[in-house]
Write an enzyme that holds these catalytic residues in place. Structure first.
Site, PDB file in Angstrom:
ATOM      1  N   CYS A  47      29.996  -0.173  23.576  1.00 55.75           N
ATOM      2  CA  CYS A  47      31.207  -0.997  23.530  1.00 55.75           C
ATOM      3  C   CYS A  47      31.928  -1.107  24.869  1.00 55.75           C
ATOM      4  O   CYS A  47      31.527  -1.857  25.746  1.00 55.75           O
ATOM      5  CB  CYS A  47      32.133  -0.478  22.445  1.00 55.75           C
ATOM      6  SG  CYS A  47      33.411  -1.710  21.995  1.00 55.75           S
ATOM      7  N   GLU A  80      28.781   0.424  16.492  1.00 50.96           N
ATOM      8  CA  GLU A  80      29.418   1.659  16.950  1.00 50.96           C
ATOM      9  C   GLU A  80      29.993   2.421  15.752  1.00 50.96           C
ATOM     10  O   GLU A  80      30.668   1.840  14.893  1.00 50.96           O
ATOM     11  CB  GLU A  80      30.528   1.283  17.935  1.00 50.96           C
ATOM     12  CG  GLU A  80      31.269   2.439  18.559  1.00 50.96           C
ATOM     13  CD  GLU A  80      32.302   1.960  19.568  1.00 50.96           C
ATOM     14  OE1 GLU A  80      32.863   2.814  20.284  1.00 50.96           O
ATOM     15  OE2 GLU A  80      32.567   0.737  19.637  1.00 50.96           O
ATOM     16  N   LYS A 102      29.302   7.811  24.547  1.00 51.11           N
ATOM     17  CA  LYS A 102      30.046   6.750  25.233  1.00 51.11           C
ATOM     18  C   LYS A 102      30.673   7.298  26.508  1.00 51.11           C
ATOM     19  O   LYS A 102      31.244   8.386  26.520  1.00 51.11           O
ATOM     20  CB  LYS A 102      31.115   6.204  24.287  1.00 51.11           C
ATOM     21  CG  LYS A 102      31.828   4.946  24.739  1.00 51.11           C
ATOM     22  CD  LYS A 102      32.703   4.445  23.595  1.00 51.11           C
ATOM     23  CE  LYS A 102      33.389   3.143  23.900  1.00 51.11           C
ATOM     24  NZ  LYS A 102      34.167   2.642  22.736  1.00 51.11           N
TER      25      LYS A 102
END
Length: 649
Positions: A171, A46, A115
Site C-alpha cells: 500500500c 492488505e 510494510k
C-alpha cells in the site's frame, strides 16, 4: 509459461471485519478458483485475513492468534495448489507488530514481507499499532514452519523461468518518494505485488491507476495492485475493491467497486528484453542484503486472455489514434522544418505518385513550410508518368498538388527510360527487375536534378514497412535528402492520411475527396504496364499484406520475440482473418527479406524518428548486411512440420 507468458490475478474477496475464520474460507476459495483458471500468481488485499480497519483491535492477542490460525487454515486448504499467493495479515515478531504480506505456495510459507512505510495521517494512522519493516531480513517461526524468511529485502524466483521474479511492497510503500519496489526491481524483481487498502474519494481512482501505470513503466515490470473493499468499516471512509493489473505502462485488467477477481497474463520475455535493451537501472549485488527464495511451477502453455492488437503501431481507441496522428505529423514536420532551415533550402522537392507514401510526405512537407512561414509554392511536386502510370493515380497526384498550392511539374520519363534501356540492351518486352528498377532510378535522378536546379532538398517518401522488407530500389526511391516517412509503418501511414482527410485545417472538401480516393487506391509502385487502364502490379500480392508485415515488424524488431512466439501472437490477432498457413507463409517471407535487404538499410538518408522502431544505421538499428536468417527460418520449418503432423493425425 510457454513463450514467457504467466497467468496472474488480483482479487478482493468479501470479508467480515475481525472474523478470521470466515475470511480464511473466502481467501482459499478464491485461491482455488484462481488455480482452476490457470493462474500462477495471485495478489490479495492488505490485512485481508483480519480486515484492514480493525484499529486498536490489532492490539488484541485474540485477533492476532486468530489471524495466524486462519493463515494455517489457508495453508492446509491449499496444499495441493501450485499457484503463489500474497495474503495480508498482522504479525507479531519479537514483541513488535507488523503489517505483512505472506507469500505462500503448496501449503508452505515462502516468506513474509512487512510494510516499510506506515501512513500517519488522519484516515490511516498505522503507527498507532504497527512498526515499520526492520532494516535487515531475519528468520522466524510461523504456523509450525521454522526458518521462514522475514523482511522487506526478499525476492521470490521461479526455478523454471528465472525472469519471473516476485517482489512485494504494501500500500503506502507505493506512494512514497522512494518506494521499496525501486530497490526490489534493481535486485531483479520483474513483477511487484501490492496488497493494499486505499479508500475511495473523488479522483483517487484515476490517481491510483496513473500511479500504478507509471510505476510499472519506470521499473519495466508487471504490477499487481489489490485493494480491499466489501467488509471493511465504513465509519469514516469507503473502500472500493480497486484492483489493477499493469505491465510496462499499460493497464491489462482492472476492477473497481465490486468483489471478485481479475485475470490477465504478464509477458516476462518482453519485460526481460525491455530491461536488457534499456539498461535503465543497475542490478543490485547479493551482498546488499537481498534474499532470493526459489519456487517451482509446472511448465505449461498459458491460455491468453489479454488482447493482442492486430495493429500494434496504431492505437485502437479513436481519440488516442487522433492524438497519435497529430503528434507524429508535428514531430516529422519539425524535423523537416529544421533541416530546411539549416541547409537554407529554397525548395522542397517531392515525387508525387498518387499513392499513400508520397501523399503523406507531401502533407508533412506542407506543414513544415507553414511552420517556416513560407508559401506552399516553395514545395515542388513532381509527377513522373511512365509505362505503369494510370490515369487515376496521375490525376490524384495533380489534383493533390493543386489543392495544396504546390508548384506542379510533370516530367514524362518514358522516352528517357526507353533510351536508357536501348543503351544497356534491355528489351521492352522483358518486364524483369531491370525493367522496374530502371524507372525508379530515373525518377530519383529527375528529383535530384530538379532539387539542384531550384536549390532544394529531395524529400523521401519510403516508409518503415518498405525498409523492413527492402521493398525499395537501391539508389532509386531508396535515396533522398531527408526521409520524412522513414520510421512510419504502412498501417500508420494510412491512418495519418485518413486523419488529414477527415480533419484538414482548410476544411477543403475537394482535398478531402482526393485524399479519400488515394486511400482507396491499391498500393503499387506502378512499374509494370497497366492492364486496361488499371493498376497491374499490386504490392501486397507480391510481398504479402502490410498489416501482417507490420505486426511481424513490431514483435520481431521492437520486442525481439522468436519466430514461434510471433507466429502464436499473429494467430491470436488475426484469427478468422488469415489462415495459419497464410500467416506462416508471409512470416517466412518477412524473415527472408528482412535479412537479405539489410544492405539497403545500412545507407539510409537522415529522417525523423517518430515511434519506438527506426532503422537508422546511425542510431536505432545496427545489423551486419551479411547476417544469415537460417536459425529463424529453421524454427519456422519446425512449426510448419508440427502443423503438418497435426493435419495428418
Amino acid at each position: 509459461m510457454k513463450d514467457g507468458f504467466v497467468s496472474v490475478a488480483v482479487g478482493s474477496p468479501k470479508i467480515q471485519l475481525a472474523n478470521c475464520y470466515y475470511n480464511a474460507e473466502q481467501i482459499f476459495t478464491m485461491m482455488r478458483a484462481a488455480e482452476r483458471e490457470g493462474v500462477k500468481l495471485l495478489t490479495l488485499p492488505e490485512l485481508c485475513i483480519t480486515g484492514y480497519t480493525c484499529g486498536d483491535l490489532f492490539n488484541q492477542r485474540t485477533l492476532l492468534e486468530g489471524a495466524k490460525d486462519a493463515l494455517n487454515t489457508i495453508l492446509e486448504a491449499t496444499r495441493a495448489l501450485e499457484l503463489v499467493a500474497v495474503v495480508g495479515l498482522p504479525l507479531s515478531v519479537e514483541g513488535r507488530l507488523y503489517n505483512c504480506g505472506a507469500v505462500i505456495q503448496k501449503g508452505h510459507i515462502l516468506g513474509v514481507v512487512p510494510k516499510t512505510n506506515l501512513p500517519n495521517y488522519s484516515e490511516f494512522y498505522e503507527k498507532r499499532q504497527f512498526t515499520p519493516a526492520p532494516n535487515e531480513n531475519r528468520l522466524i517461526s510461523l504456523c509450525g514452519q521454522e526458518n521462514v524468511p522475514f523482511g522487506a529485502k526478499i525476492l521470490f524466483r521461479c526455478n523454471e523461468m528465472p525472469e519471473f521474479t516476485i517482489g512485494v511492497e504494501i500500500c503506502e510503500d507505493l506512494w512514497v518518494p522512494n518506494p521499496p519496489s525501486i530497490a526490489l526491481a534493481g535486485a531483479g524483481a520483474t513483477v511487484l505485488c501490492n496488497p493494499s487498502a486505499s479508500n475511495e474519494m473523488v479522483g483517487k481512482g484515476a490517481q491510483r491507476r496513473t500511479l500504478v501505470k507509471q510505476h510499472s513503466s519506470r521499473l519495466l515490470c508487471g504490477y499487481l495492485y489489490s485493494s480491499c473493499g466489501e467488509g471493511e468499516s465504513t465509519s469514516d471512509v469507503v473502500f472500493g475493491s480497486h484492483c489493477i493489473i499493469a505491465e510496462n505502462g499499460s493497464v491489462l485488467s482492472e476492477m473497481r467497486f465490486e468483489s471478485g477477481m481479475k485475470i490477465s497474463e504478464f509477458d516476462f520475455h518482453k519485460l526481460e528484453n525491455e530491461r536488457r535493451r534499456m539498461q535503465r537501472f543497475a542490478i543490485t549485488e547479493p551482498s546488499d542484503g537481498y534474499m532470493m527464495i526459489p519456487f517451482s511451477l509446472t511448465y505449461a502453455e498459458t491460455k491468453l486472455t489479454r488482447s493482442i492488437s492486430a495493429t500494434p503501431f496504431v492505437p485502437e481507441n479513436e481519440e488516442n489514434r487522433s492524438e497519435r496522428c497529430e503528434e507524429i505529423l508535428l514531430i516529422a514536420s519539425l524535423g523537416l522544418k529544421h533541416r530546411l532551415e539549416h541547409t537554407h533550402a529554397k525548395t522542397a522537392v517531392v515525387g508525387l505518385s498518387g499513392g499513400l507514401d508520397s501523399t503523406l510526405a507531401m502533407l508533412i512537407t506542407m506543414i513544415a513550410m507553414k511552420m517556416l512561414g513560407r508559401p506552399a509554392s516553395d514545395v515542388i511536386a513532381v509527377t513522373m508518368p511512365c509505362f505503369g502510370t494510370t490515369d487515376r493515380t496521375k490525376n490524384n497526384a495533380v489534383e493533390l498538388a493543386e489543392r495544396m498550392g504546390a508548384t506542379l511539374r510533370t516530367v514524362d520519363i518514358s522516352d528517357s527510360v526507353r533510351a536508357h534501356f536501348k543503351d544497356i540492351g534491355q528489351s521492352m518486352d522483358d518486364h524483369n527487375v531491370t525493367f522496374e528498377n530502371g524507372q525508379a532510378r530515373e525518377r530519383t535522378q529527375v528529383l535530384m536534378d530538379i532539387a539542384n536546379m531550384t536549390g532544394g532538398l529531395v524529400i523521401g517518401t519510403g516508409d518503415l514497412s518498405e525498409l523492413a522488407l527492402g521493398w525499395a530500389t537501391y539508389n532509386g526511391d531508396h535515396m533522398s535528402m531527408y526521409a520524412v516517412n522513414a520510421s512510419i509503418p504502412k498501417t500508420l501511414v494510412r491512418h495519418l492520411v485518413d486523419y488529414v482527410a477527415k480533419d484538414n485545417l482548410e476544411k477543403d472538401e475537394e482535398l478531402t475527396n482526393v485524399l479519400e480516393d488515394i486511400l482507396d487506391t491499391p498500393v503499387s509502385p506502378e512499374l509494370l504496364p497497366a492492364v486496361n487502364g488499371k493498376i497491374a502490379q499490386k504490392t501486397e500480392d507480391l510481398v504479402g499484406p502490410y498489416e501482417l508485415h507490420d505486426f511481424f515488424l513490431f514483435y520481431i524488431v521492437r520486442c525481439a520475440f522468436p519466430p514461434r512466439k510471433v507466429y502464436r501472437l499473429a494467430k491470436c490477432a488475426f484469427c478468422g482473418q488469415y489462415s495459419d498457413e497464410i500467416i506462416l507463409k508471409w512470416l517466412k517471407t518477412f524473415y527472408r527479406r528482412f535479412f537479405a535487404q539489410q544492405f539497403k538499410r545500412n545507407c539510409l538518408p537522415d529522417g525523423p524518428k517518430v515511434g519506438s522502431v527506426s532503422f537508422s544505421p546511425r542510431g536505432d538499428w545496427r545489423m551486419p548486411s551479411d547476417a544469415m536468417a537460417q536459425l529463424w527460418l529453421d524454427e519456422l520449418e519446425l512449426l510448419e512440420d508440427a502443423g503438418n503432423d497435426i493435419v495428418k493425425m
